[in-house]
Design a protein around this motif. Structure first.
Motif, short mmCIF file in Angstrom:
data_model
loop_
_atom_site.label_atom_id
_atom_site.label_comp_id
_atom_site.label_asym_id
_atom_site.label_seq_id
_atom_site.Cartn_x
_atom_site.Cartn_y
_atom_site.Cartn_z
N HIS A 1 0.84 -1.20 0.00
CA HIS A 1 0.00 0.00 0.00
C HIS A 1 0.87 1.25 0.00
O HIS A 1 0.57 2.25 -0.66
CB HIS A 1 -0.90 0.02 1.24
N GLN A 2 1.97 1.19 0.76
CA GLN A 2 2.81 2.37 0.94
C GLN A 2 3.74 2.57 -0.26
O GLN A 2 4.21 1.61 -0.87
CB GLN A 2 3.67 2.22 2.20
N PRO A 3 4.03 3.82 -0.62
CA PRO A 3 5.06 4.07 -1.62
C PRO A 3 6.41 3.55 -1.14
O PRO A 3 6.73 3.60 0.05
CB PRO A 3 5.08 5.60 -1.74
N VAL A 4 7.21 3.07 -2.09
CA VAL A 4 8.54 2.54 -1.79
C VAL A 4 9.57 3.41 -2.49
O VAL A 4 9.49 3.63 -3.71
CB VAL A 4 8.68 1.08 -2.26
N ILE A 5 10.54 3.88 -1.72
CA ILE A 5 11.65 4.67 -2.27
C ILE A 5 12.91 3.81 -2.21
O ILE A 5 13.28 3.31 -1.14
CB ILE A 5 11.87 5.96 -1.46
N ALA A 6 13.56 3.62 -3.34
CA ALA A 6 14.84 2.91 -3.37
C ALA A 6 15.97 3.91 -3.20
O ALA A 6 16.11 4.83 -4.01
CB ALA A 6 15.00 2.15 -4.68
N ALA A 7 16.74 3.74 -2.13
CA ALA A 7 17.93 4.55 -1.89
C ALA A 7 19.12 3.75 -2.44
O ALA A 7 19.70 2.92 -1.76
CB ALA A 7 18.11 4.84 -0.41
N VAL A 8 19.46 3.99 -3.70
CA VAL A 8 20.47 3.19 -4.39
C VAL A 8 21.84 3.75 -4.03
O VAL A 8 22.32 4.70 -4.63
CB VAL A 8 20.23 3.20 -5.91
N ASN A 9 22.45 3.13 -3.04
CA ASN A 9 23.68 3.65 -2.45
C ASN A 9 24.94 3.20 -3.17
O ASN A 9 26.04 3.69 -2.90
CB ASN A 9 23.78 3.22 -0.99
N GLY A 10 24.82 2.25 -4.10
CA GLY A 10 25.98 1.73 -4.81
C GLY A 10 25.52 0.91 -6.00
O GLY A 10 24.39 1.09 -6.47
N PRO A 11 26.34 0.00 -6.48
CA PRO A 11 25.97 -0.77 -7.67
C PRO A 11 24.64 -1.49 -7.52
O PRO A 11 24.35 -2.10 -6.49
CB PRO A 11 27.12 -1.78 -7.80
N ALA A 12 23.83 -1.41 -8.58
CA ALA A 12 22.57 -2.16 -8.69
C ALA A 12 22.70 -2.97 -9.97
O ALA A 12 22.47 -2.45 -11.07
CB ALA A 12 21.38 -1.21 -8.73
N ILE A 13 23.06 -4.23 -9.83
CA ILE A 13 23.47 -5.06 -10.96
C ILE A 13 22.50 -6.22 -11.14
O ILE A 13 22.12 -6.88 -10.17
CB ILE A 13 24.91 -5.59 -10.73
N GLY A 14 22.10 -6.49 -12.38
CA GLY A 14 21.24 -7.63 -12.65
C GLY A 14 19.94 -7.54 -11.87
O GLY A 14 19.15 -6.62 -12.03
N GLY A 15 19.75 -8.53 -11.00
CA GLY A 15 18.56 -8.53 -10.16
C GLY A 15 18.47 -7.31 -9.27
O GLY A 15 17.38 -6.90 -8.87
N GLY A 16 19.62 -6.71 -8.94
CA GLY A 16 19.60 -5.48 -8.15
C GLY A 16 18.99 -4.32 -8.90
O GLY A 16 18.30 -3.47 -8.33
N LEU A 17 19.24 -4.27 -10.23
CA LEU A 17 18.58 -3.27 -11.07
C LEU A 17 17.08 -3.50 -11.07
O LEU A 17 16.29 -2.56 -10.94
CB LEU A 17 19.14 -3.34 -12.49
N CYS A 18 16.67 -4.78 -11.17
CA CYS A 18 15.24 -5.10 -11.13
C CYS A 18 14.64 -4.68 -9.81
O CYS A 18 13.52 -4.13 -9.77
CB CYS A 18 15.05 -6.61 -11.32
N LEU A 19 15.35 -4.92 -8.72
CA LEU A 19 14.86 -4.56 -7.40
C LEU A 19 14.63 -3.05 -7.30
O LEU A 19 13.62 -2.59 -6.76
CB LEU A 19 15.86 -5.03 -6.34
N SER A 20 15.55 -2.28 -7.83
CA SER A 20 15.39 -0.82 -7.79
C SER A 20 14.20 -0.38 -8.62
O SER A 20 13.47 0.54 -8.25
CB SER A 20 16.68 -0.13 -8.26
N LEU A 21 13.98 -1.04 -9.76
CA LEU A 21 12.87 -0.66 -10.63
C LEU A 21 11.52 -1.03 -10.05
O LEU A 21 10.50 -0.46 -10.44
CB LEU A 21 13.04 -1.32 -12.00
N ALA A 22 11.49 -2.00 -9.14
CA ALA A 22 10.23 -2.37 -8.50
C ALA A 22 9.77 -1.31 -7.51
O ALA A 22 8.60 -1.29 -7.12
CB ALA A 22 10.37 -3.72 -7.79
N ALA A 23 10.69 -0.44 -7.08
CA ALA A 23 10.32 0.66 -6.19
C ALA A 23 9.55 1.71 -6.98
O ALA A 23 9.63 1.78 -8.21
CB ALA A 23 11.56 1.28 -5.56
N ASP A 24 8.79 2.52 -6.27
CA ASP A 24 8.01 3.57 -6.92
C ASP A 24 8.86 4.78 -7.27
O ASP A 24 8.60 5.47 -8.26
CB ASP A 24 6.86 4.00 -6.00
N ILE A 25 9.88 5.05 -6.46
CA ILE A 25 10.76 6.20 -6.64
C ILE A 25 12.18 5.73 -6.40
O ILE A 25 12.43 4.91 -5.50
CB ILE A 25 10.42 7.33 -5.64
N ARG A 26 13.13 6.25 -7.18
CA ARG A 26 14.54 5.89 -7.01
C ARG A 26 15.38 7.15 -6.88
O ARG A 26 15.28 8.06 -7.71
CB ARG A 26 15.04 5.07 -8.21
#
Length: 267
Positions: free
Chosen positions: A102-127
Motif C-alpha cells: 500500500h505504501q510508496p517505496v523509495i529505493a535509496a540506491v547507495n551503490g551498484p545495482a546489478i542484474g537482479g539489483g537493477l530489477c529490485l530498484s525498478l520495483a520501487a516507486d521512486i529511485r
C-alpha cells in the motif's frame, strides 16, 4: 547475523536494509526470503506511511549470488527442474511484493545495482541514487538473457524503449549522472546525503492523506498498464470521487490555506 534490518529513521517512515555487505547484498535466498517477509510485515504496519529500501555497505544489490546462493525453502523431494521454477517464483514474489505494498517505496540506491539489483530498484516507486552508484543489466554479460524479474517490462516504462533496448543489449554500466538524465532515477545526490534526502522525501509524502497517497500510487501503476486513456480516466475519476466524498480532506486543505498553516488530513 540478520541479513535484513528494519528501522524507523523518521516518524511513519520504515527503512528496510539488505544486510550482507561482504557479498554486495547479493540476492541469495537467505537474504531474499527474509526481505520478502520484511515487506509483508511492513505492509501490515499501519503506522508506516512510506518505505525506504537500501543496501548496507558500498552496494545496493549485486544481483544473483553465484558463489553462495543459500537454500530455497520447501524444495524437499523436488527435481532440479522444479527447484529452478520455485527459485524464480520466489524472486518474482519479491518484485511483486514491492509493487503490492500500500505504501510508496523509495529505493535509496547507495551503490551498484546489478542484474537482479537493477530489477529490485525498478520495483520501487521512486529511485534516488548516490553519485557513485551505477546500474547494469548483467544477464547479457553472463551469456544469459538480460531480461529477468520483470526487467524487460519495467525498464522500458521507466526510460523508454530505445534506451532500454540499448542498455539491456549492450550490458554497459549506467552511472548515476546518466541515470538521472534519462529518468532511471529521480535525482543523484552525494552519497553521504542519500538517506537523508530519501527520508525528507518520505516525510513529505507521509504528511499527505493516506488514501490520497495510496490511490495515487495505484493509479500511476495502473496508468502504465492502461489499454486506453479513456478507460484509465474512468479509474482516476472514481478514485478522486472516492476520497473527495468520503473524507473532509478537501475542506481541510482550503481552511488550512486560509489560515496560512499546514493541513492536517484526518481522512
Amino acid at each position: 547475523m540478520s541479513f535484513v534490518l528494519i528501522g524507523r529513521p523518521r516518524p511513519h517512515v520504515t527503512q528496510i536494509t539488505l544486510n550482507r555487505p561482504e557479498r554486495m547484498n547479493a540476492m541469495a535466498f537467505d537474504v531474499m526470503v527474509p526481505f520478502r517477509e520484511a515487506l509483508e510485515e511492513v505492509g501490515r504496519d499501519n503506522d508506516t506511511r512510506v518505505v525506504v529500501v537500501t543496501g548496507a555497505g558500498r552496494g545496493f544489490c549485486s544481483g544473483a549470488d553465484l558463489e553462495s546462493p543459500g537454500r530455497i525453502p520447501g524444495i524437499e523431494g523436488l527435481t532440479v527442474s522444479t527447484i529452478a521454477l520455485r527459485s524464480m517464483e520466489l524472486l518474482d514474489d519479491v518484485i511483486t511484493a514491492m509493487r503490492r505494498l500500500h505504501q510508496p517505496v523509495i529505493a535509496a540506491v547507495n551503490g551498484p545495482a546489478i542484474g537482479g539489483g537493477l530489477c529490485l530498484s525498478l520495483a520501487a516507486d521512486i529511485r534516488l541514487a548516490a553519485e557513485g552508484a551505477y546500474f547494469r543489466a548483467a544477464g547479457i554479460n553472463n551469456g544469459l538473457t538480460a531480461s529477468e524479474l520483470g526487467l524487460s517490462y519495467l525498464l522500458p516504462r521507466a526510460i523508454g524503449s530505445s534506451r532500454a533496448f540499448e542498455i539491456m543489449l549492450s550490458g554497459r554500466d549506467v552511472d548515476a549522472a546518466e541515470a538521472e538524465r534519462i529518468g532511471l532515477v529521480s535525482r543523484a545526490v552525494p552519497g553521504g546525503k542519500l538517506l537523508d534526502e530519501c527520508c525528507d522525501l518520505a516525510e513529505r509524502i507521509a504528511g499527505f492523506s493516506r488514501p490520497g497517497v495510496e490511490l495515487t500510487k495505484r493509479m500511476l501503476w495502473s496508468g502504465l498498464d492502461a489499454g486506453s486513456l479513456a478507460a484509465h480516466m474512468d479509474h482516476e475519476g472514481l478514485g478522486q470521487l472516492y476520497v473527495r466524498l468520503t473524507t473532509r480532506n478537501f475542506e481541510e486543505a482550503i481552511e488550512a490555506r486560509k489560515q496560512n498553516r499546514p493541513p492536517v488530513f484526518g481522512d
